[in-house]
Design a protein around this motif. Sequence first.
Motif, PDB file in Angstrom:
ATOM      1  N   PRO A 294       0.812  -1.224   0.000  1.00 11.18           N
ATOM      2  CA  PRO A 294       0.000   0.000   0.000  1.00 11.18           C
ATOM      3  C   PRO A 294       0.848   1.278   0.000  1.00 11.18           C
ATOM      4  CG  PRO A 294      -0.858  -1.580   1.596  1.00 11.18           C
ATOM      5  CD  PRO A 294       0.465  -2.125   1.114  1.00 11.18           C
ATOM      6  N   LYS A 295       1.917   1.248   0.793  1.00  9.43           N
ATOM      7  CA  LYS A 295       2.831   2.394   0.892  1.00  9.43           C
ATOM      8  C   LYS A 295       3.518   2.628  -0.468  1.00  9.43           C
ATOM      9  CE  LYS A 295       7.054   3.497   3.398  1.00  9.43           C
ATOM     10  NZ  LYS A 295       8.094   2.906   4.243  1.00  9.43           N
ATOM     11  N   PHE A 296       3.891   1.528  -1.127  1.00 12.32           N
ATOM     12  CA  PHE A 296       4.520   1.589  -2.444  1.00 12.32           C
ATOM     13  C   PHE A 296       3.570   2.217  -3.468  1.00 12.32           C
ATOM     14  CE2 PHE A 296       4.508  -0.892  -6.498  1.00 12.32           C
ATOM     15  CZ  PHE A 296       5.628  -0.327  -7.088  1.00 12.32           C
ATOM     16  N   LEU A 297       2.322   1.764  -3.494  1.00 13.55           N
ATOM     17  CA  LEU A 297       1.338   2.306  -4.446  1.00 13.55           C
ATOM     18  C   LEU A 297       1.135   3.807  -4.242  1.00 13.55           C
ATOM     19  CD1 LEU A 297      -1.633  -0.217  -4.790  1.00 13.55           C
ATOM     20  CD2 LEU A 297       0.210   0.226  -6.415  1.00 13.55           C
ATOM     21  N   GLU A 298       1.080   4.188  -2.979  1.00 12.31           N
ATOM     22  CA  GLU A 298       0.884   5.603  -2.633  1.00 12.31           C
ATOM     23  C   GLU A 298       1.982   6.473  -3.239  1.00 12.31           C
ATOM     24  OE1 GLU A 298       0.719   7.232   1.696  1.00 12.31           O
ATOM     25  OE2 GLU A 298      -0.797   5.639   1.477  1.00 12.31           O
ATOM     26  N   MET A 299       3.189   5.925  -3.288  1.00 11.22           N
ATOM     27  CA  MET A 299       4.307   6.673  -3.851  1.00 11.22           C
ATOM     28  C   MET A 299       4.324   6.619  -5.374  1.00 11.22           C
ATOM     29  SD  MET A 299       8.386   6.059  -3.514  1.00 11.22           S
ATOM     30  CE  MET A 299       8.617   5.253  -5.067  1.00 11.22           C
ATOM     31  N   VAL A 300       4.115   5.420  -5.929  1.00  8.52           N
ATOM     32  CA  VAL A 300       4.405   5.221  -7.352  1.00  8.52           C
ATOM     33  C   VAL A 300       3.255   5.627  -8.284  1.00  8.52           C
ATOM     34  CG1 VAL A 300       3.753   2.791  -7.784  1.00  8.52           C
ATOM     35  CG2 VAL A 300       5.820   3.717  -8.811  1.00  8.52           C
ATOM     36  N   LEU A 301       2.003   5.471  -7.840  1.00  9.49           N
ATOM     37  CA  LEU A 301       0.875   5.810  -8.726  1.00  9.49           C
ATOM     38  C   LEU A 301       0.889   7.272  -9.175  1.00  9.49           C
ATOM     39  CD1 LEU A 301      -2.043   3.670  -7.236  1.00  9.49           C
ATOM     40  CD2 LEU A 301      -1.244   3.574  -9.606  1.00  9.49           C
ATOM     41  N   PRO A 302       1.093   8.224  -8.244  1.00 10.44           N
ATOM     42  CA  PRO A 302       1.168   9.623  -8.692  1.00 10.44           C
ATOM     43  C   PRO A 302       2.306   9.859  -9.693  1.00 10.44           C
ATOM     44  CG  PRO A 302       0.924   9.507  -6.311  1.00 10.44           C
ATOM     45  CD  PRO A 302       1.147   8.100  -6.780  1.00 10.44           C
ATOM     46  N   TYR A 303       3.465   9.224  -9.452  1.00 10.05           N
ATOM     47  CA  TYR A 303       4.588   9.376 -10.381  1.00 10.05           C
ATOM     48  C   TYR A 303       4.206   8.900 -11.783  1.00 10.05           C
ATOM     49  CZ  TYR A 303       8.177  10.356  -6.786  1.00 10.05           C
ATOM     50  OH  TYR A 303       8.944  10.932  -5.792  1.00 10.05           O
ATOM     51  N   ILE A 304       3.484   7.781 -11.859  1.00 10.35           N
ATOM     52  CA  ILE A 304       3.081   7.239 -13.168  1.00 10.35           C
ATOM     53  C   ILE A 304       2.098   8.206 -13.827  1.00 10.35           C
ATOM     54  CG2 ILE A 304       1.827   5.369 -14.329  1.00 10.35           C
ATOM     55  CD1 ILE A 304       2.946   3.454 -12.171  1.00 10.35           C
ATOM     56  N   LYS A 305       1.114   8.657 -13.050  1.00  9.33           N
ATOM     57  CA  LYS A 305       0.066   9.529 -13.618  1.00  9.33           C
ATOM     58  C   LYS A 305       0.622  10.887 -14.041  1.00  9.33           C
ATOM     59  CE  LYS A 305      -3.504   7.070 -11.128  1.00  9.33           C
ATOM     60  NZ  LYS A 305      -4.327   7.031  -9.908  1.00  9.33           N
ATOM     61  N   GLN A 306       1.661  11.348 -13.336  1.00 11.94           N
ATOM     62  CA  GLN A 306       2.275  12.643 -13.692  1.00 11.94           C
ATOM     63  C   GLN A 306       3.326  12.494 -14.786  1.00 11.94           C
ATOM     64  OE1 GLN A 306       3.863  13.857  -9.880  1.00 11.94           O
ATOM     65  NE2 GLN A 306       1.832  13.757  -8.935  1.00 11.94           N
ATOM     66  N   GLY A 307       3.570  11.243 -15.210  1.00 11.20           N
ATOM     67  CA  GLY A 307       4.585  11.017 -16.238  1.00 11.20           C
ATOM     68  C   GLY A 307       6.013  11.126 -15.727  1.00 11.20           C
ATOM     69  N   LYS A 308       6.170  11.125 -14.399  1.00 12.14           N
ATOM     70  CA  LYS A 308       7.529  11.218 -13.829  1.00 12.14           C
ATOM     71  C   LYS A 308       8.249   9.876 -13.863  1.00 12.14           C
ATOM     72  CE  LYS A 308       6.793  15.232 -10.887  1.00 12.14           C
ATOM     73  NZ  LYS A 308       6.614  15.712  -9.505  1.00 12.14           N
ATOM     74  N   ILE A 309       7.458   8.802 -13.972  1.00 11.38           N
ATOM     75  CA  ILE A 309       8.039   7.475 -14.187  1.00 11.38           C
ATOM     76  C   ILE A 309       7.363   6.881 -15.417  1.00 11.38           C
ATOM     77  CG2 ILE A 309       8.122   5.097 -13.322  1.00 11.38           C
ATOM     78  CD1 ILE A 309       8.684   6.072 -10.596  1.00 11.38           C
ATOM     79  N   VAL A 310       8.191   6.391 -16.344  1.00  8.97           N
ATOM     80  CA  VAL A 310       7.639   5.716 -17.524  1.00  8.97           C
ATOM     81  C   VAL A 310       8.016   4.239 -17.441  1.00  8.97           C
ATOM     82  CG1 VAL A 310       7.609   7.732 -19.033  1.00  8.97           C
ATOM     83  CG2 VAL A 310       9.681   6.350 -18.889  1.00  8.97           C
ATOM     84  N   TYR A 311       7.228   3.407 -18.118  1.00  6.68           N
ATOM     85  CA  TYR A 311       7.480   1.968 -18.042  1.00  6.68           C
ATOM     86  C   TYR A 311       7.370   1.360 -19.428  1.00  6.68           C
ATOM     87  CZ  TYR A 311       7.861  -2.552 -15.749  1.00  6.68           C
ATOM     88  OH  TYR A 311       8.323  -3.772 -15.328  1.00  6.68           O
TER      89      TYR A 311
END
Length: 345
Positions: A294-311
Amino acid sequence: MSDQEVSNKQVALKNYVTGFPKESDMQIITTNTIKLRVPEGTKDAVLVKNLYLSCDPYMRECMSAGDGGFSSFELGKPLTGYGVAKILDSTHPNYKKGDLAWGFTGWEEYSLIVSPRILIKIEHTDVPLSYYTGILGMPGMTAYAGFYEICTPKKGEYVYISAASGAVGQIVGQFAKLLGCYVVGSAGSKEKVDLLKNKFGFDEAFNYKEEPDLTAALKRYFPEGIDIYFENVGGKMLDAVLANMRNLGRIAACGMISQYNLEKHEGVHNLTLIVWKQIRMQGFLAGSYYHLYPKFLEMVLPYIKQGKIVYVEDKAEGLESGPTSLLSLFTGQNVGKKLLVVARE
């Protein structure tokens, strides 16, 4: 739920493997059928339709008979691994018909899973579902646990990642950049090196196949030495890294893909440097860290949605592509996270 019986295509292990696996070590079985409901009287079970299946290097260990770190696949039975599935029927209190989940399933169209070991309900469907085989699944948790929990990184540190364009490496590199580290990755082709620099934002990247002397190559990219090494390769690469580590450096040992297909593993010669340089090296498995999901999702989901992390994903269509896709991990043909598309719901 109807008693409808449907055909259930499967990818099964045909022979136990020594050395390099071949496509003929696996087989596609098209003769099996399955009823689309949990059998009468079976408690705590789900019947799922598999949508995406993950191809992961650790699966090579399961293809050998005997005592690797993982339990072996059963001959003639479907391979098992991580996947994304839709629940069609359930006698388990935590899952209901229509739920989506990621976790452990079979390499087949439909699976009956009794007392699921790892099956995590998918709550966020505003990102590609296939991401739950990768950045939002086991590889994402592997990157998160290895980098943050084991390497305890600090801004400005020097980070090196081997097999950096793979399912896990690409995430670690982006985590490190977001934290303000200097990041270098290695991969096995020009295309992958370009990806590391241009898409994932690594500071530098190199093709290890073009470096006759890995120790010298790392010295070139890290004149001040390496604080953090995210280890995916092992063997000669680990030796070269140890020679270039800084005092109090940390190594997260995530995998050692250079060793999986060798009948006799290579030795590592520079291990005494762990003492003189006070290096901490720790092996780990993502499964020990799922309580942090849960803690991981809280961090990574915003990054994905903001385009700060691409996959970057490398998708293959259909179970028939299973054997080729799994083997592509060991010949470096995959670019990014390798997965099978079994069904699109």
